[in-house]
Design a protein around this motif. Structure first.
Motif, mmCIF file in Angstrom:
data_model
loop_
_atom_site.group_PDB
_atom_site.id
_atom_site.type_symbol
_atom_site.label_atom_id
_atom_site.label_comp_id
_atom_site.label_asym_id
_atom_site.label_seq_id
_atom_site.Cartn_x
_atom_site.Cartn_y
_atom_site.Cartn_z
ATOM 1 N N TYR A 108 0.811 -1.222 0.000
ATOM 2 C CA TYR A 108 0.000 0.000 0.000
ATOM 3 C C TYR A 108 0.849 1.278 0.000
ATOM 4 C CZ TYR A 108 -4.003 -2.974 1.004
ATOM 5 O OH TYR A 108 -4.981 -3.930 0.931
ATOM 6 N N ASN A 110 2.570 4.253 -1.392
ATOM 7 C CA ASN A 110 2.482 5.061 -2.603
ATOM 8 C C ASN A 110 3.793 5.832 -2.749
ATOM 9 O OD1 ASN A 110 1.983 7.413 -4.298
ATOM 10 N ND2 ASN A 110 -0.183 6.839 -4.224
ATOM 11 N N GLU A 111 4.574 5.458 -3.753
ATOM 12 C CA GLU A 111 5.905 6.050 -3.918
ATOM 13 C C GLU A 111 5.833 7.563 -4.148
ATOM 14 O OE1 GLU A 111 9.936 6.116 -3.809
ATOM 15 O OE2 GLU A 111 8.673 4.355 -3.461
ATOM 16 N N LEU A 113 3.543 9.645 -2.999
ATOM 17 C CA LEU A 113 3.255 10.295 -1.712
ATOM 18 C C LEU A 113 4.477 10.265 -0.799
ATOM 19 C CD1 LEU A 113 -0.363 9.070 -0.838
ATOM 20 C CD2 LEU A 113 0.359 11.347 -1.566
ATOM 21 N N LEU A 221 0.402 8.199 4.751
ATOM 22 C CA LEU A 221 1.237 7.029 4.501
ATOM 23 C C LEU A 221 0.754 5.881 5.378
ATOM 24 C CD1 LEU A 221 4.732 8.798 4.545
ATOM 25 C CD2 LEU A 221 3.400 8.144 2.527
#
Length: 277
Positions: A108, A110-111, A113, A221
């Motif tokens: 989960y 998110n690179e 973010l 995150l």
């Protein structure tokens, strides 16, 4: 308990019900199907059909699961962890749990973010960290490592009016990093509320895929720690924190290395006079 809801083939009305439940968990425990139907302006039949679509036999079955989440105590969590060892060793069980949490966190993550969070921390005038309860160790690690880069980090009081002693100084060029695990605390609500007035950026690290008011944070995150009733590991959150630490270092590679080289020179020069703590 909501992890697969995004993948279920819910109808439009069922999506409305799912969203309502996740935002009103405590209320749902005490609402009848008719009360939910009236508030959502849908038929009671739609509410009744929802439970099986969500993986439960009926409303009571879902509420029992939800109630168990709220009533889980530290002793119950530890008992569950002990029972899960079965015939294997504790170290093997913990290794398997840690591996699962890391895989879930990575799935989960998110690179984009993550890089936004790195850039925000790197460019912040001040970084304030709200780390209640067991999160204090994560804040210590982050503050210790990032201070070496020359960043200004301040830990906030974990509860009560003392929180405002540091929050009052947060402004438009600052970042407030919040650990939001399990439930939404009043202090977290205050941080989110005041952000609109003060203009600071909020980074939320949470162990819930659906966290109350997460939409009010600038960057969210996810860090897997297991279900509410399980013994919570800090492996996932530590993975996120270390990504942020290394990310900030790499973003300002030359400056970071100069700071660390200066630290090493000071150690070589004065290390014999100062004992290591």
């Amino acid at each position: 308990m909501y992890k697969d809801w995004n993948r279920r083939p819910f109808s439009p009305n069922q999506r409305v019900i799912a969203d309502f439940i996740q935002k009103n968990e405590l209320r749902v425990l005490y609402m009848t199907e008719q009360e939910m139907a009236d508030e959502l302006h849908i038929s009671i039949a739609s509410v009744s059909r929802f439970w099986k679509a969500a993986g439960y036999r009926h409303a009571k079955d879902f509420k029992n699961s939800l109630r168990f989440r709220f009533e889980s105590t530290p002793s119950e969590k530890m008992r569950d962890a002990m029972q899960r060892t079965g015939g294997s060793s504790v170290s093997q069980m913990l290794l398997e749990v840690a591996s699962h949490h890391l895989q879930e966190t990575s799935r989960y993550l998110n690179e984009a973010l993550l890089q936004r969070a790195v850039a925000a921390l790197s460019g912040a005038k001040h970084i304030y960290i709200y780390s209640p309860g067991p999160c204090v160790g994560l804040a210590e690690l982050m503050a210790y490592r990032m201070a070496r880069y020359g960043l200004s980090l301040k830990r906030m009081a974990p509860s009560g009016h003392e929180l405002m002693e540091t929050l009052m100084h947060a402004g438009k060029k600052d970042v407030v990093l919040v650990f939001g695990f399990v439930q939404l605390l009043p202090e977290t609500e205050v941080i989110l509320d005041y952000a609109r007035e003060a203009g600071y950026l909020v980074i939320l690290i949470t162990d819930r895929l659906v966290y109350p008011r997460s939409q009010d944070a600038d960057i969210v995150l996810y860090a897997g720690r297991g279900e509410v009733w399980e013994f919570h590991s800090m492996v996932g959150p530590t993975y996120i924190i270390e990504n942020l630490i290394l990310g900030v270092g790499l973003l300002n590679k030359d400056s970071s290395l100069r700071k660390l080289e200066k630290l090493q020179k000071l150690r070589a020069q004065y290390g014999s006079k100062l004992p290591r703590s």
